[in-house]
Design a protein around this motif. Sequence first.
Motif, mmCIF file in Angstrom:
data_model
loop_
_atom_site.group_PDB
_atom_site.id
_atom_site.type_symbol
_atom_site.label_atom_id
_atom_site.label_comp_id
_atom_site.label_asym_id
_atom_site.label_seq_id
_atom_site.Cartn_x
_atom_site.Cartn_y
_atom_site.Cartn_z
ATOM 1 N N GLN A 150 0.905 -1.226 0.144
ATOM 2 C CA GLN A 150 -0.037 0.331 0.207
ATOM 3 C C GLN A 150 0.817 0.836 0.293
ATOM 4 O OE1 GLN A 150 -2.174 0.651 3.763
ATOM 5 N NE2 GLN A 150 -1.158 -1.036 4.655
ATOM 6 N N TYR A 151 1.794 0.454 0.087
ATOM 7 C CA TYR A 151 2.966 2.392 0.404
ATOM 8 C C TYR A 151 4.245 2.326 -0.909
ATOM 9 C CZ TYR A 151 1.883 2.215 5.203
ATOM 10 O OH TYR A 151 0.870 1.840 6.323
ATOM 11 N N VAL A 152 3.951 0.882 -1.848
ATOM 12 C CA VAL A 152 4.685 1.571 -3.117
ATOM 13 C C VAL A 152 4.150 2.391 -3.703
ATOM 14 C CG1 VAL A 152 5.698 -0.608 -2.531
ATOM 15 C CG2 VAL A 152 3.407 -0.460 -4.558
ATOM 16 N N THR A 153 4.501 3.086 -4.952
ATOM 17 C CA THR A 153 3.529 4.433 -5.769
ATOM 18 C C THR A 153 3.932 3.232 -7.184
ATOM 19 O OG1 THR A 153 4.670 5.814 -4.638
ATOM 20 C CG2 THR A 153 3.663 6.813 -6.799
ATOM 21 N N PRO A 154 2.851 3.221 -8.127
ATOM 22 C CA PRO A 154 1.357 3.497 -7.429
ATOM 23 C C PRO A 154 1.576 2.423 -6.174
ATOM 24 C CG PRO A 154 1.809 2.788 -9.504
ATOM 25 C CD PRO A 154 2.833 3.131 -9.099
ATOM 26 N N ALA A 155 0.203 2.634 -5.373
ATOM 27 C CA ALA A 155 -0.130 1.520 -4.492
ATOM 28 C C ALA A 155 -0.382 0.381 -5.709
ATOM 29 C CB ALA A 155 -1.283 2.319 -3.476
ATOM 30 N N LEU A 156 0.213 -0.345 -4.751
ATOM 31 C CA LEU A 156 -0.297 -2.390 -5.547
ATOM 32 C C LEU A 156 -1.754 -2.727 -5.357
ATOM 33 C CD1 LEU A 156 0.938 -4.231 -7.113
ATOM 34 C CD2 LEU A 156 1.713 -5.170 -5.173
ATOM 35 N N THR A 157 -2.314 -2.981 -6.257
ATOM 36 C CA THR A 157 -3.889 -3.658 -6.572
ATOM 37 C C THR A 157 -3.411 -5.150 -6.221
ATOM 38 O OG1 THR A 157 -4.759 -2.467 -7.688
ATOM 39 C CG2 THR A 157 -5.433 -4.316 -7.856
ATOM 40 N N THR A 158 -4.036 -5.209 -5.602
ATOM 41 C CA THR A 158 -3.089 -7.344 -5.138
ATOM 42 C C THR A 158 -4.235 -7.767 -3.994
ATOM 43 O OG1 THR A 158 -1.618 -7.748 -3.625
ATOM 44 C CG2 THR A 158 -2.522 -6.832 -2.775
ATOM 45 N N ILE A 159 -4.087 -8.992 -4.730
ATOM 46 C CA ILE A 159 -4.664 -10.276 -3.523
ATOM 47 C C ILE A 159 -4.604 -10.546 -2.037
ATOM 48 C CG2 ILE A 159 -6.004 -12.957 -3.515
ATOM 49 C CD1 ILE A 159 -6.767 -11.066 -5.914
ATOM 50 N N ARG A 160 -5.101 -9.943 -0.920
ATOM 51 C CA ARG A 160 -4.703 -10.208 0.145
ATOM 52 C C ARG A 160 -5.340 -11.443 1.108
ATOM 53 N NH1 ARG A 160 -7.288 -9.782 5.151
ATOM 54 N NH2 ARG A 160 -6.678 -8.299 7.732
ATOM 55 N N GLN A 161 -4.048 -12.019 1.911
ATOM 56 C CA GLN A 161 -3.861 -13.206 2.324
ATOM 57 C C GLN A 161 -3.826 -12.835 3.735
ATOM 58 O OE1 GLN A 161 -1.678 -16.464 1.696
ATOM 59 N NE2 GLN A 161 0.190 -15.466 0.542
ATOM 60 N N ASN A 162 -5.575 -13.291 4.412
ATOM 61 C CA ASN A 162 -5.341 -13.037 5.687
ATOM 62 C C ASN A 162 -4.437 -14.030 7.267
ATOM 63 O OD1 ASN A 162 -6.924 -12.668 8.509
ATOM 64 N ND2 ASN A 162 -9.122 -12.477 7.646
ATOM 65 N N MET A 176 -7.726 -6.188 -3.372
ATOM 66 C CA MET A 176 -7.091 -5.195 -2.342
ATOM 67 C C MET A 176 -7.304 -4.336 -3.608
ATOM 68 S SD MET A 176 -8.286 -5.903 0.741
ATOM 69 C CE MET A 176 -7.247 -4.827 1.348
ATOM 70 N N VAL A 177 -8.563 -3.589 -4.670
ATOM 71 C CA VAL A 177 -8.705 -2.428 -5.667
ATOM 72 C C VAL A 177 -7.231 -0.699 -5.371
ATOM 73 C CG1 VAL A 177 -9.438 -1.229 -7.062
ATOM 74 C CG2 VAL A 177 -10.596 -3.175 -6.458
ATOM 75 N N ARG A 178 -6.189 -0.694 -5.627
ATOM 76 C CA ARG A 178 -5.573 0.028 -5.824
ATOM 77 C C ARG A 178 -4.719 1.101 -6.639
ATOM 78 N NH1 ARG A 178 -3.397 -3.404 -1.478
ATOM 79 N NH2 ARG A 178 -3.717 -2.641 0.725
ATOM 80 N N GLU A 179 -4.187 1.110 -6.675
ATOM 81 C CA GLU A 179 -4.031 2.602 -8.011
ATOM 82 C C GLU A 179 -2.779 1.865 -9.478
ATOM 83 O OE1 GLU A 179 -1.928 4.753 -5.946
ATOM 84 O OE2 GLU A 179 -3.472 5.986 -5.549
ATOM 85 N N SER A 180 -2.397 0.488 -9.430
ATOM 86 C CA SER A 180 -1.719 -0.124 -10.309
ATOM 87 C C SER A 180 -2.045 -1.152 -11.539
ATOM 88 C CB SER A 180 -0.892 -0.687 -9.807
ATOM 89 O OG SER A 180 -1.411 -2.198 -9.239
ATOM 90 N N ALA A 181 -3.255 -0.618 -11.662
ATOM 91 C CA ALA A 181 -4.191 -0.751 -12.684
ATOM 92 C C ALA A 181 -5.500 -0.153 -12.911
ATOM 93 C CB ALA A 181 -4.388 -2.584 -12.686
ATOM 94 N N ARG A 182 -5.625 0.213 -14.390
ATOM 95 C CA ARG A 182 -6.792 1.091 -14.765
ATOM 96 C C ARG A 182 -7.014 0.605 -16.048
ATOM 97 N NH1 ARG A 182 -4.500 6.404 -17.182
ATOM 98 N NH2 ARG A 182 -3.900 6.033 -19.253
ATOM 99 N N PRO A 183 -8.478 0.450 -16.732
ATOM 100 C CA PRO A 183 -9.459 -0.069 -17.694
ATOM 101 C C PRO A 183 -8.273 0.572 -18.801
ATOM 102 C CG PRO A 183 -10.443 1.619 -16.281
ATOM 103 C CD PRO A 183 -9.079 1.242 -16.138
ATOM 104 N N LEU A 184 -8.011 -0.075 -19.860
ATOM 105 C CA LEU A 184 -7.239 -0.496 -20.502
ATOM 106 C C LEU A 184 -8.083 0.502 -21.687
ATOM 107 C CD1 LEU A 184 -5.237 -1.564 -22.162
ATOM 108 C CD2 LEU A 184 -6.780 -2.835 -23.894
ATOM 109 N N LYS A 185 -6.688 1.656 -22.636
ATOM 110 C CA LYS A 185 -7.026 3.086 -23.003
ATOM 111 C C LYS A 185 -7.807 2.239 -24.409
ATOM 112 C CE LYS A 185 -4.256 6.231 -21.289
ATOM 113 N NZ LYS A 185 -3.002 7.115 -21.605
ATOM 114 N N PRO A 186 -9.134 2.583 -25.329
ATOM 115 C CA PRO A 186 -9.399 2.773 -26.111
ATOM 116 C C PRO A 186 -8.162 2.451 -27.796
ATOM 117 C CG PRO A 186 -10.336 4.058 -25.758
ATOM 118 C CD PRO A 186 -9.946 3.877 -24.370
#
Length: 338
Positions: free
Chosen positions: A282-294, A327-337
């Motif tokens: 959550q602290y890298v730039t951009p914040a990493l979208t990832t799968i959270r293990q509990n 966990m949705v953060r900032e490292s993935a976004r919709p693909l540009k057409p």
Amino acid sequence: MVTIYDIAKKTGFSITTVSRALNNYSDVSEKTKKLILQAVDEMGYYPNSIARTLTTKKSWTIGVIFVEDLGVGIMHPFFSAVIESFKKYVEKFGYDIIFLSRNVGGEEKSYIDHALHRGVDGVIIVCSHDDDPEVKKLIESPLQTVVIDLYSNKTSVVYSDNVNGSELAVQYLHSLGHRKIAHIYGHQKTMAGVERLKGFLSVVEKLQLNIPDSYIKDGSFFSVDGGMQAMSELLELGDPPTAVFAAGDAMAIGAMKAVEAAGLRVPEDVSIVGFDDIELAQYVTPALTTIRQNTDLIGQSAAEVLLKQINNKNKVFSAVTIPVELMVRESARPLKPE
């Protein structure tokens, strides 16, 4: 000094009930245990270990065996978080933990020998693969054990739903419009590496994506360097992917570094999703979208399974699968057409 009699008086339960709650017996309800443990915390109750050992025939210690391949030892963010959760839970019932190595008094010993030497009541094994013959011997021994992040039909195991995690990651990237999705997989001697690759291939088939073999890259032992190397190879392809799912956050962070080194940006040029949700994610730039293990639930579940075996003096063969979440953060976004 606070005694068990004081705990009984404060809670209104009998001394027997308090004792059985502190020993995590299954015939005491969770509500009763919670009330008693709360009183223990409030009053600062510390049972006399010598007296308990003589009375219960237990050492009140649990051995921890930690085996991983990155060379970072207990500093590994996922495993250290699991062990911390495990430690907090067993301490509530009066147990200490000690780390078991292959060295006792300067002499090379097996894990079983060390466990017997220390007289531990049980062992939690945190291991990335099952190649170590001494780990296998311990798992197959009569000693009560629980294994984290590794499948075995010889003992109780606790692990995350790795396959579903991969499916969540790829489905999310697909929902953003990505069709050229690559995967950086972890070492195939590890359960996590195998299961997460299996999940990737499964969801790719379900979504009917035409993913070339060149999009599937080895990230080695879930390392930053492994992720950097794999991402660099992906970027060199004639038709590089628009999105990458890495089977571990360290590899994902390495992939992000490789994208930056190539003069590109995440997520503008490449979307990246990781797996684990280590604290750094959550602290890298951009914040990493990832799968959270509990990790809290993994550690607690492992503790519950092991304490039940210890109290019943019976080795149990069971598998506990812990759910994961995106966990949705900032490292993935919709693909540009195009």
